[in-house]
Motif scaffolding. Structure first.
Motif, mmCIF file in Angstrom:
data_model
loop_
_atom_site.group_PDB
_atom_site.id
_atom_site.type_symbol
_atom_site.label_atom_id
_atom_site.label_comp_id
_atom_site.label_asym_id
_atom_site.label_seq_id
_atom_site.Cartn_x
_atom_site.Cartn_y
_atom_site.Cartn_z
ATOM 1 N N ASN A 178 -65.011 8.060 21.788
ATOM 2 C CA ASN A 178 -63.776 8.041 21.009
ATOM 3 C C ASN A 178 -63.219 6.651 20.747
ATOM 4 O OD1 ASN A 178 -63.809 10.838 20.946
ATOM 5 N ND2 ASN A 178 -62.595 11.038 22.795
ATOM 6 N N CYS A 179 -63.711 5.655 21.444
ATOM 7 C CA CYS A 179 -63.168 4.301 21.304
ATOM 8 C C CYS A 179 -63.361 3.811 19.873
ATOM 9 C CB CYS A 179 -63.843 3.357 22.295
ATOM 10 S SG CYS A 179 -63.094 1.714 22.357
ATOM 11 N N LYS A 180 -62.261 3.372 19.221
ATOM 12 C CA LYS A 180 -62.286 3.053 17.795
ATOM 13 C C LYS A 180 -61.944 1.599 17.477
ATOM 14 C CE LYS A 180 -63.084 7.369 16.668
ATOM 15 N NZ LYS A 180 -64.381 7.791 16.146
ATOM 16 N N CYS A 213 -59.422 -0.304 18.279
ATOM 17 C CA CYS A 213 -58.032 -0.572 17.892
ATOM 18 C C CYS A 213 -57.412 -1.667 18.763
ATOM 19 C CB CYS A 213 -57.190 0.698 17.973
ATOM 20 S SG CYS A 213 -56.903 1.307 19.661
ATOM 21 N N CYS A 266 -53.764 4.512 25.131
ATOM 22 C CA CYS A 266 -54.890 4.802 24.236
ATOM 23 C C CYS A 266 -54.527 5.873 23.203
ATOM 24 C CB CYS A 266 -56.107 5.254 25.037
ATOM 25 S SG CYS A 266 -57.528 5.643 23.989
ATOM 26 N N GLN A 269 -56.533 7.199 20.975
ATOM 27 C CA GLN A 269 -57.688 8.016 20.607
ATOM 28 C C GLN A 269 -58.066 9.019 21.691
ATOM 29 O OE1 GLN A 269 -58.878 7.928 17.625
ATOM 30 N NE2 GLN A 269 -57.612 6.202 16.993
ATOM 31 N N ASP A 270 -57.226 9.121 22.721
ATOM 32 C CA ASP A 270 -57.531 10.005 23.852
ATOM 33 C C ASP A 270 -58.919 9.685 24.404
ATOM 34 O OD1 ASP A 270 -56.877 11.964 25.698
ATOM 35 O OD2 ASP A 270 -57.786 13.568 24.536
ATOM 36 N N SER A 271 -59.200 8.395 24.490
ATOM 37 C CA SER A 271 -60.520 7.944 24.918
ATOM 38 C C SER A 271 -60.585 7.700 26.426
ATOM 39 C CB SER A 271 -60.876 6.639 24.174
ATOM 40 O OG SER A 271 -62.124 6.156 24.565
#
Length: 568
Positions: free
Chosen positions: A11-13, A15, A51, A53-55
């Protein structure tokens, strides 16, 4: 420190919000993914909360706690007093009953340890004269100081935290083989339970949210209420709120600081020798423990603070019980030694920093925007992180934007196609050199000009008002003697129209040439056919006349022959 918190690479984007929020920049970006660097981490859980992205992922002890119960261990809960601040529409008596229902042997409040720790603080201040005293109840602030502020370690109170003190008490009272599970909103307690000098005192740590999940299958409404197994100890239950530590210290100023930025600012003041004769209560979470990461956070800090205060009103001090506790603690060692972790960083030279900055387009100090988009406060801080392999060069948003624009500009100018961008009033916003050359004006001269002075704008009007883009439409630029394939696209967000024209003049001329050759070939073939037909007809005519003459001669010969026979 162990791998208690980290991120899901899925999920890491990119950001970089975790870096921005991390108070010690203990996040490493590798292959465009975020990782927590354990030796740098102070266990605050800020990245976990930040976070978008709920990562994030957190190591859970729920499975081990269930296994303790299944195997028949005496499992004792040490419940932080802040827990009552938000039990999700459940009063603390129902909560205690639910824990007992699933198999907990005893359920006590951590205030048993907090009360004794408070008294130990008072004794220490009375017997040890020093410039400053800093509470050591918050693991995160302890890690911050012991990892990053070696000169401040000497001010930390060398006494166990309430959680460790209570764990020692429970194992003394109920036996060393019991399993002690701490329940509270503090993620940092997971790290503290694994510290070398207190390992094994607290067997497992679960957050409030994890605990709610543990008892989710219990019929809370129909369960009989239970009290904690310890007796009330008065206003010590206020321990988790910012003003909760009630110390009796004479001739010394007590200050309370919560929230990481405030804590860091306070530590800076200590290092600058700006403070003296003070007892300082430090808490990493804003509002103290009631602001802990382990709450669901649907409700605000002030709500939780008031819930703790309401709860404390009913907790009158039981002196006899307090004396019993003191008797047990007389035989327990609560001293704690804080040591510097010895974190060492490679420090780049100014030349090495400048080389990294130049490589990402920061050629001068003016180029250093210090916007913080990469997660670091300044471009120089980011360059240092790159040097230490904690960050990647391309993490600079300004740099990447410039690179994309540079590439776009190269494509815009290098393409042989004709490109023009016009506003909704058909004024030229930008035009590439290829099209400017067709118009026979310089690009700079055309900016702001009315496009209708140079080409037909009917298709621009059609796209603007009918909202239908035109793709690959063949048309003729008679004024420039060119055949064009046009695409006109609306750029609504920019209130502009984009025209892209492909010059197909050569292809069209080739097509016309081939068409002309074909027509000439057909005409020639037709002439040949006509000539052949004419010759054939002439030959046929000649053949017809000759045949008739031959027939007449042969008939005459036949008649002569017949006549000769008769005469004979």
């Amino acid at each position: 420190m162990n791998d208690i918190l980290n991120f899901s690479n899925v999920n890491c984007k990119n950001c970089y919000k975790c870096i921005r929020e991390c108070p010690v920049k203990a996040i490493k970006i590798e292959n465009d993914k975020a990782y927590i660097v354990e030796e740098l981490c102070i266990g605050c859980g800020t990245c976990f909360k930040a976070c978008p992205q709920d990562s994030k992922k957190m190591m859970s002890d729920l499975g081990q706690v269930k296994e303790y119960i299944r195997l028949g261990y005496k499992v004792i809960a040490s419940v932080a007093p802040s827990s009552v601040a938000d039990l999700e529409n459940m009063n603390y008596k129902k909560f205690v009953a639910a824990l007992k229902k699933i198999g907990f042997y005893k359920v006590e409040e951590t205030i048993v340890g907090a009360k004794i720790v408070t008294e130990e603080y008072e004794k220490y201040v009375k017997n040890n004269k020093q410039q400053l005293y800093i509470s050591s109840c918050c693991p995160t602030t302890n890690y911050l100081i012991t990892k990053y502020h070696e000169n401040v370690i000497k001010y930390l109170m060398p006494i166990d935290s309430p959680m460790i003190a209570h764990g020692k008490y429970l194992k003394k009272v109920y036996g060393e083989d019991v399993k002690v599970v701490f329940i509270g909103p503090c993620i940092s307690k997971k790290y503290e339970s694994l510290d070398q000098d207190s390992f094994g005192v607290i067997d497992k740590v679960i957050s409030i949210q994890e605990c709610i999940n543990l008892i989710k299958d219990i019929d809370i409404q129909n369960i009989e209420e239970n009290e904690f197994d310890n007796k009330p100890l008065g206003n010590i239950s206020l321990f988790p709120v910012e003003e909760g530590m009630d110390f009796h210290m004479e001739n010394i100023t007590k200050i309370k600081v919560s929230g990481m930025e405030n804590v860091k600012n306070l530590i800076k003041s200590i290092e600058n020798n700006e403070l003296s004769n003070m007892f300082i209560e430090l808490n990493a979470c804003m509002g103290s423990c009631v602001g802990g990461i382990g709450f669901k956070h649907d409700r605000g800090i002030h709500y939780r603070k008031n819930k703790v205060k309401e709860y404390t009103l009913d907790r009158t001090l039981d002196e006899e019980y307090l004396n019993e506790i003191r008797g047990v603690f007389k035989n327990l060692e609560l001293k704690k030694e804080f040591k510097h972790y010895g974190i060492k960083f490679d420090t780049p030279t100014e030349y090495e920093i400048r080389e990294i900055l130049v490589s990402i387009g920061k050629k001068t100090v003016k180029d250093e925007l210090n916007c913080g988009a990469c997660g670091y406060d300044t471009c120089k801080d980011k360059a240092i992180a790159v040097y230490r392999n904690l960050a990647q060069r391309h993490m600079c948003m300004g740099y990447m934007k410039d690179r994309v624009e540079a590439v776009s500009n190269v494509i815009f100018q290098a393409t042989p196609n004709y490109i023009v961008i016009v506003s909704h009033d058909f004024k030229i916003i930008d035009i590439n050199d290829a099209m400017a050359n067709v118009i026979k004006k310089k690009r700079d001269q055309l900016i702001g000009e009315y496009i209708g002075d140079y080409i037909d704008i009917n298709y621009f009007i059609d796209v603007l008002y009918n909202k239908n883009d035109i793709i690959s439409k063949k048309l003729k630029w008679k004024e420039y003697n060119k055949d064009i394939k046009a695409s006109i696209i609306s750029l609504n967000e920019h209130r502009a129209l984009l025209g892209i024209y492909i010059d197909i003049t050569k292809e069209e001329n080739q097509k016309n040439t081939i068409k002309e050759v074909k027509l000439n070939t057909i005409n020639t073939a037709q002439d040949v056919i006509n000539n052949q037909m004419r010759v054939a007809q002439e030959i046929a005519s000649l053949l017809g006349e000759t045949t008739a003459e031959t027939k007449v001669v042969l008939t005459q010969l036949k008649e002569l022959a017949m006549k000769g026979e008769e005469e004979d």
